[in-house]
Design a protein around this motif. Structure first.
Motif, short mmCIF file in Angstrom:
data_model
loop_
_atom_site.label_atom_id
_atom_site.label_comp_id
_atom_site.label_asym_id
_atom_site.label_seq_id
_atom_site.Cartn_x
_atom_site.Cartn_y
_atom_site.Cartn_z
N VAL A 63 9.77 22.93 24.15
CA VAL A 63 9.46 22.46 25.50
C VAL A 63 8.03 22.83 25.90
O VAL A 63 7.28 22.00 26.44
CB VAL A 63 10.48 23.04 26.51
CG1 VAL A 63 10.04 22.75 27.94
CG2 VAL A 63 11.86 22.45 26.25
N ILE A 64 7.62 24.07 25.62
CA ILE A 64 6.28 24.52 26.02
C ILE A 64 5.18 23.74 25.31
O ILE A 64 4.16 23.37 25.90
CB ILE A 64 6.13 26.03 25.77
CG1 ILE A 64 7.01 26.81 26.75
CG2 ILE A 64 4.68 26.47 25.88
CD1 ILE A 64 7.02 28.30 26.52
N PHE A 76 13.86 24.60 35.58
CA PHE A 76 14.79 24.64 34.45
C PHE A 76 14.48 25.83 33.54
O PHE A 76 15.40 26.55 33.12
CB PHE A 76 14.67 23.33 33.67
CG PHE A 76 15.30 23.37 32.31
CD1 PHE A 76 16.68 23.33 32.16
CD2 PHE A 76 14.51 23.45 31.17
CE1 PHE A 76 17.26 23.38 30.90
CE2 PHE A 76 15.08 23.49 29.91
CZ PHE A 76 16.46 23.45 29.77
N LEU A 77 13.21 26.05 33.21
CA LEU A 77 12.85 27.13 32.28
C LEU A 77 13.11 28.51 32.89
O LEU A 77 13.58 29.42 32.19
CB LEU A 77 11.37 27.00 31.90
CG LEU A 77 11.01 25.81 31.01
CD1 LEU A 77 9.51 25.75 30.77
CD2 LEU A 77 11.76 25.88 29.69
N ALA A 167 26.38 18.94 21.14
CA ALA A 167 25.53 18.00 20.39
C ALA A 167 25.90 16.56 20.71
O ALA A 167 25.03 15.70 20.93
CB ALA A 167 25.64 18.27 18.89
N ILE A 168 27.20 16.27 20.74
CA ILE A 168 27.65 14.93 21.12
C ILE A 168 27.20 14.60 22.54
O ILE A 168 26.73 13.49 22.82
CB ILE A 168 29.19 14.83 21.00
CG1 ILE A 168 29.63 14.99 19.54
CG2 ILE A 168 29.68 13.50 21.57
CD1 ILE A 168 29.19 13.90 18.63
N ALA A 169 27.33 15.56 23.45
CA ALA A 169 26.90 15.34 24.83
C ALA A 169 25.39 15.08 24.90
O ALA A 169 24.93 14.21 25.66
CB ALA A 169 27.28 16.54 25.69
N CYS A 170 24.61 15.83 24.10
CA CYS A 170 23.16 15.63 24.09
C CYS A 170 22.79 14.22 23.63
O CYS A 170 21.87 13.60 24.18
CB CYS A 170 22.49 16.67 23.19
SG CYS A 170 22.37 18.32 23.92
N LEU A 185 14.17 14.12 31.57
CA LEU A 185 15.33 14.59 30.82
C LEU A 185 15.19 14.35 29.32
O LEU A 185 15.59 15.20 28.51
CB LEU A 185 16.60 13.90 31.34
CG LEU A 185 17.89 14.18 30.58
CD1 LEU A 185 18.20 15.67 30.55
CD2 LEU A 185 19.05 13.40 31.19
N SER A 186 14.64 13.21 28.93
CA SER A 186 14.64 12.82 27.51
C SER A 186 14.06 13.88 26.58
O SER A 186 14.72 14.27 25.61
CB SER A 186 13.88 11.49 27.34
OG SER A 186 14.53 10.46 28.03
N PRO A 187 12.84 14.41 26.81
CA PRO A 187 12.32 15.42 25.87
C PRO A 187 13.13 16.71 25.87
O PRO A 187 13.27 17.37 24.84
CB PRO A 187 10.88 15.64 26.35
CG PRO A 187 10.86 15.19 27.75
CD PRO A 187 11.84 14.10 27.86
N LEU A 188 13.66 17.10 27.03
CA LEU A 188 14.44 18.34 27.09
C LEU A 188 15.72 18.23 26.28
O LEU A 188 16.09 19.15 25.53
CB LEU A 188 14.78 18.67 28.56
CG LEU A 188 13.60 18.95 29.49
CD1 LEU A 188 14.10 19.20 30.91
CD2 LEU A 188 12.80 20.14 29.00
N VAL A 189 16.40 17.11 26.41
CA VAL A 189 17.67 16.95 25.70
C VAL A 189 17.44 16.78 24.21
O VAL A 189 18.25 17.25 23.39
CB VAL A 189 18.47 15.76 26.30
CG1 VAL A 189 17.90 14.43 25.88
CG2 VAL A 189 19.93 15.85 25.92
#
Length: 556
Positions: A63-64, A76-77, A167-170, A185-189
């Protein structure tokens, strides 16, 4: 370029987590972070439980370095750091439930207040307009996220279970966030998905390391924050009930367990063995198959969420209730009423050695026949296209056939390669033509490309089942020619979006991969039969020569 960016995030998280896990295991042994077995746990020996350290570090690193840090990401972090430290303290010194709850409230409260992460309304489940939360938006959001944190924590009772469900949820969160243009959301997930997969390499049964509370609390926190991000941060409207369906397994499991504890007068937070995975184990199902079943149920909920993302709020709630009642109704009948008896897949025997699997292997003999018919349908469907399209395709294929014939006359030993190459070319041309020219053609009142979707879905199921059950994955890429084809196919997502959209190249790519897999299976079987026939003829010829020589000697 945006797709390459996501690939970088995913690979960075996956590789960094897979590198860090062994070090986290050694650290756990040194500092006493080892989970010892007891009457409530299903493992039989001490196992390091600081896997959450590797997951947290890999997510934070990805993320960073790759994600834009806005106010929501900061919130979030900050919350992630607090929830991770709370879980780490519980892994090392064992916090009381009250102390752990305080840490969870602090983490979620920081994320909600600092990052402005909150749910302001509950949609329109009854068709009378949105249910506004107003003053209760912040406490409701905190309560809901803390509930999810504990739901995932309670689910973490078997090797690979919490990681597999998350993992399925992600994947579901990623798909819906892509389609709704949720760029926060996309890059975090994607970062969390890569970390989970890197961890699962060591956490499948029998696990070499556990998530521990540092990992399970972090996963639950991420699932809760991602749910709010999905419902509130998308450019196109997303129902707040989609995350409930995606996370249906941990949510429903926690609700059922809490209701049963209250019903029988037990403390709500007293550990017991009444969770979904404990009930499946009680039926005699093995550890590995239990995890597969629970993850499979989670997969079912996720499929419902992805394909129902444009449905109304009331319809989504109905789907969640109907699916949940069906699953838990079957489970209740099996455990309390004795339906089907006991399944007897004991002691985690290898699934492939069980009677049920051997019976399934025998049934797969029909799959190859079905695959042949489906491939035949793919070859025949272009005949329904307009005449000028058929003429262009036929011209291209005739030129390829003429070139192959010329090569064959020069190099006869290339016969097999030329045959395979022409089949691949014909299939690729057919798929491209169907996707680009079959949208205006109807077959029995249905657009031809939708019929194509159905055929390729059936082909994917049949070929995938055949590959998994008969362990045929090694047959898919066996030569440099196969590697070249796969490289060409997989390079399609890197082409500029305007070009791929114009010619539907992403759909063509997906269908081409399925076509190549099915073709490989059929060709391998045909070549096996052909080789067996040649061998039989050679043996017959040798036998005939030997008998004629013997007859000559006898006559002499």
């Amino acid at each position: 370029m945006i797709r390459i960016y996501y690939v970088y995030i995913f690979l960075t998280a996956l590789i960094s987590c897979s590198i860090l896990v062994p070090y986290a295991a050694r650290l756990a042994i040194k500092v006493g972070g080892v989970d010892q077995p007891d009457e409530r746990k299903v493992h039989s020996h001490g196992t390091p439980r600081l896997g959450g350290v590797a997951v947290f570090c890999s997510v934070l690193f990805s993320v960073i370095f790759f994600c834009g840090i806005n106010q929501q990401t900061k919130g979030f972090l900050v919350g992630a750091i607090i929830i991770f430290l709370t879980g780490l303290a519980d892994d090392l010194v064992r916090l009381t439930p009250r102390q752990k709850l305080i840490g969870e409230l602090l983490a979620v409260g920081q994320a909600v207040l600092l990052g402005g992460i909150r749910v302001n309304d509950l949609g329109t489940p009854f068709g009378f307009g949105p249910i506004e939360l107003g003053f209760f938006a912040i406490p409701f959001t905190i309560f809901a996220i803390v509930g999810l944190v504990n739901a995932i924590n309670l689910l973490d009772g078997m090797d690979g279970l919490a990681g597999g469900v998350c993992a399925i949820a992600c994947i579901s969160f990623a798909v819906i966030s892509f389609t709704s243009s949720n760029h926060v959301l996309s890059p975090l997930v994607i970062a969390l998905l890569g970390s989970i997969i890197g961890f699962l390499l060591y956490n499948h049964y029998p696990a070499h390391i556990f998530l521990g509370d540092s990992g399970s609390l972090l996963l639950g926190y991420c699932m809760g924050i991602f749910s709010v991000f999905l419902a509130t941060g998308s450019k196109t409207a997303v129902s707040p009930y989609l995350p409930l369906i995606i996370l249906g397994v941990p949510i429903l499991d926690t609700l059922v367990v809490m209701i049963n504890r209250r019903r029988y007068g037990r403390k709500l937070f007293q550990p017991d063995k009444t969770h979904l995975h404990h009930r499946l184990l009680g039926l005699g199902i093995s550890h590995k198959l239990t995890v597969l079943i629970v993850v499979g149920i989670s997969y079912l909920f996720s499929v419902i969420a992805i394909f129902g993302r444009e449905l109304g709020d009331g319809t989504l709630i109905t789907l969640l209730l109907v699916t949940g009642l069906t699953v838990y109704g079957l489970l209740y009948g099996m455990t309390r009423k004795g339906w089907f008896g006991r399944i007897y897949l004991y002691s985690d025997q290898a699934l492939r050695t069980s009677y049920h699997f051997r019976y399934l292997v025998r049934l797969t003999g029909w799959l190859l026949l079905v695959i042949k018919y489906l491939l035949g349908a793919v070859f025949l469907m272009p005949l329904l296209l307009p005449g000028e399209v058929i003429l262009k395709c036929a011209t291209l294929l005739l030129m390829a056939a003429a070139a192959s014939a010329a090569v064959y006359l020069m190099r006869r030993e290339w016969r097999e390669r030329l045959l395979v190459g022409n089949i691949y070319l014909f299939g690729g041309v057919a798929i491209f033509a169907l996707e680009n020219f079959g949208r205006q053609i109807n077959l029995f009142g249905v657009a031809l490309h939708y019929v194509s979707h159905g055929i390729f879905l059936a082909l994917l199921i049949c070929a995938g089942s055949k590959i998994f059950i008969r362990k045929r994955a090694s047959l898919l890429i066996v030569s440099p020619f196969d590697y070249l084809l796969m490289l060409i196919v997989l390079s399609a997502p890197l082409i500029p979006l305007s070009f791929t959209t114009q010619f539907h190249l992403l759909t063509v790519t997906a269908k081409t991969v399925i076509f190549l897999a099915g073709t490989k299976l059929v060709l391998k079987k045909q070549l096996h039969f052909a080789a067996a026939g040649v061998q039989a003829k050679e043996m017959a010829a040798v036998s005939l020569d030997g008998s004629s020589i013997e007859q000559t000697k006898t006559a002499g």
